[in-house]
Scaffold this motif. Structure first.
Motif, PDB file in Angstrom:
ATOM      1  N   PHE A  89       0.844  -1.193   0.000  1.00  0.00           N
ATOM      2  CA  PHE A  89       0.000   0.000   0.000  1.00  0.00           C
ATOM      3  C   PHE A  89       0.876   1.238   0.000  1.00  0.00           C
ATOM      4  O   PHE A  89       1.829   1.328   0.776  1.00  0.00           O
ATOM      5  CB  PHE A  89      -0.876   0.044   1.256  1.00  0.00           C
ATOM      6  CG  PHE A  89      -1.918  -1.026   1.335  1.00  0.00           C
ATOM      7  CD1 PHE A  89      -1.694  -2.173   2.078  1.00  0.00           C
ATOM      8  CD2 PHE A  89      -3.117  -0.881   0.679  1.00  0.00           C
ATOM      9  CE1 PHE A  89      -2.662  -3.171   2.167  1.00  0.00           C
ATOM     10  CE2 PHE A  89      -4.097  -1.869   0.754  1.00  0.00           C
ATOM     11  CZ  PHE A  89      -3.859  -3.013   1.491  1.00  0.00           C
ATOM     12  N   PHE A 103      -4.719   6.108   2.015  1.00  0.00           N
ATOM     13  CA  PHE A 103      -4.094   4.916   1.457  1.00  0.00           C
ATOM     14  C   PHE A 103      -4.620   4.615   0.065  1.00  0.00           C
ATOM     15  O   PHE A 103      -5.781   4.889  -0.251  1.00  0.00           O
ATOM     16  CB  PHE A 103      -4.375   3.706   2.360  1.00  0.00           C
ATOM     17  CG  PHE A 103      -3.544   3.684   3.611  1.00  0.00           C
ATOM     18  CD1 PHE A 103      -3.935   4.408   4.725  1.00  0.00           C
ATOM     19  CD2 PHE A 103      -2.380   2.934   3.678  1.00  0.00           C
ATOM     20  CE1 PHE A 103      -3.177   4.400   5.879  1.00  0.00           C
ATOM     21  CE2 PHE A 103      -1.622   2.922   4.839  1.00  0.00           C
ATOM     22  CZ  PHE A 103      -2.010   3.655   5.929  1.00  0.00           C
ATOM     23  N   GLY A 104      -3.757   4.025  -0.732  1.00  0.00           N
ATOM     24  CA  GLY A 104      -4.177   3.490  -2.007  1.00  0.00           C
ATOM     25  C   GLY A 104      -4.871   2.144  -1.818  1.00  0.00           C
ATOM     26  O   GLY A 104      -4.998   1.641  -0.697  1.00  0.00           O
ATOM     27  N   THR A 105      -5.302   1.559  -2.922  1.00  0.00           N
ATOM     28  CA  THR A 105      -6.072   0.312  -2.860  1.00  0.00           C
ATOM     29  C   THR A 105      -5.195  -0.925  -2.770  1.00  0.00           C
ATOM     30  O   THR A 105      -5.693  -2.016  -2.559  1.00  0.00           O
ATOM     31  CB  THR A 105      -6.992   0.188  -4.084  1.00  0.00           C
ATOM     32  OG1 THR A 105      -6.205   0.404  -5.259  1.00  0.00           O
ATOM     33  CG2 THR A 105      -8.112   1.209  -4.030  1.00  0.00           C
ATOM     34  N   GLY A 106      -3.900  -0.744  -2.946  1.00  0.00           N
ATOM     35  CA  GLY A 106      -2.988  -1.865  -2.769  1.00  0.00           C
ATOM     36  C   GLY A 106      -2.651  -2.583  -4.070  1.00  0.00           C
ATOM     37  O   GLY A 106      -3.448  -2.621  -5.014  1.00  0.00           O
TER      38      GLY A 106
END
Lengths: 113, 110
Positions: A89, A103-106
């Motif tokens: 992430f 946070f990003g989505t991973g």
């Protein structure tokens, strides 16, 4: 509106090769960025960070690059190892403002032996 | 090292139950956070607290509440659990810089 985006949900890389994970952001006020690694059934662990005053930060096999004009950062892992297989992430914050991270989505990285 | 402890690794609850998720930190950090992680959606902030008895809504607070009576403890409460609250719940604390996360609680609502 997703302010931090990781457009690749998954990535497979051969052991020993370079892994490149990408992250884009939209908020120009972000000035501090981090990468976290997460194994299944565990909490994320801090990997590496970069401040907006830098364009590169290196820690062993891990290097993060920041391109402020493109609002883009990337994580390079060289050489990739099977133990690097995890979800990664990216996260961003404005340290002068709120202390919370977006946070990003991973991206799920799989390193093939 | 900062330690963030979540009381349960796995929980199974019934629809309509009131659920308490507990998080305890062993450092003197003021900022604490609750996130949930869902596939394809990443980590989404539910609530955070920057001091005892202080709380602020994150991005998805609906159906949740929190309690912070002591600096070291931050509790997430599901008032009436629903199946769409089945998720991995992550507590985090923040010193200087980034977060330290707990190991997570995998909650299943049936």
């Amino acid at each position: 509106d997703q302010q931090v985006k990781q457009n690749s949900p998954s990535l497979s890389v051969q052991e020993g090769r370079i892994s490149i994970l990408n992250c884009d952001y939209t908020n120009s006020m972000f000035d501090y960025f981090l990468w976290y690694k997460k194994y299944p059934a565990e909490g994320p662990t801090f990997l590496i960070s970069i401040s907006s005053i830098k364009d590169k930060n290196e820690d062993g096999r891990f290097t993060v690059f920041l391109n402020k004009s493109a609002k883009h950062l990337s994580l390079h892992i060289v050489p990739s190892q099977p133990g690097d297989s995890a979800v990664y992430f990216c996260a961003a914050s404005n340290l002068r403002g709120a202390y919370k991270y977006i946070f990003g989505t991973g991206t799920r990285l799989k390193v093939l032996a | 090292d900062v330690k963030v402890t979540q009381s349960s690794r796995y929980l199974v609850k019934r629809t309509g139950e009131k659920v308490f998720l507990e998080c305890v930190q062993d450092m003197d950090h003021e900022n604490m956070f609750w996130y949930r992680q869902d596939p394809g959606l990443g980590l989404r902030l539910i609530y955070f607290s920057y001091d005892v008895k202080m709380k602020e809504k994150g991005d998805i607070p609906e159906g949740y509440s929190v309690s912070r009576e002591k600096k070291e403890r931050f509790s997430l409460i599901l008032e009436s659990a629903s199946t769409n609250q089945t998720s991995m719940y992550l507590c985090a604390t923040q010193g200087s810089g980034g977060y330290t996360f707990g190991s997570g609680t995998r909650l299943t609502v049936v």
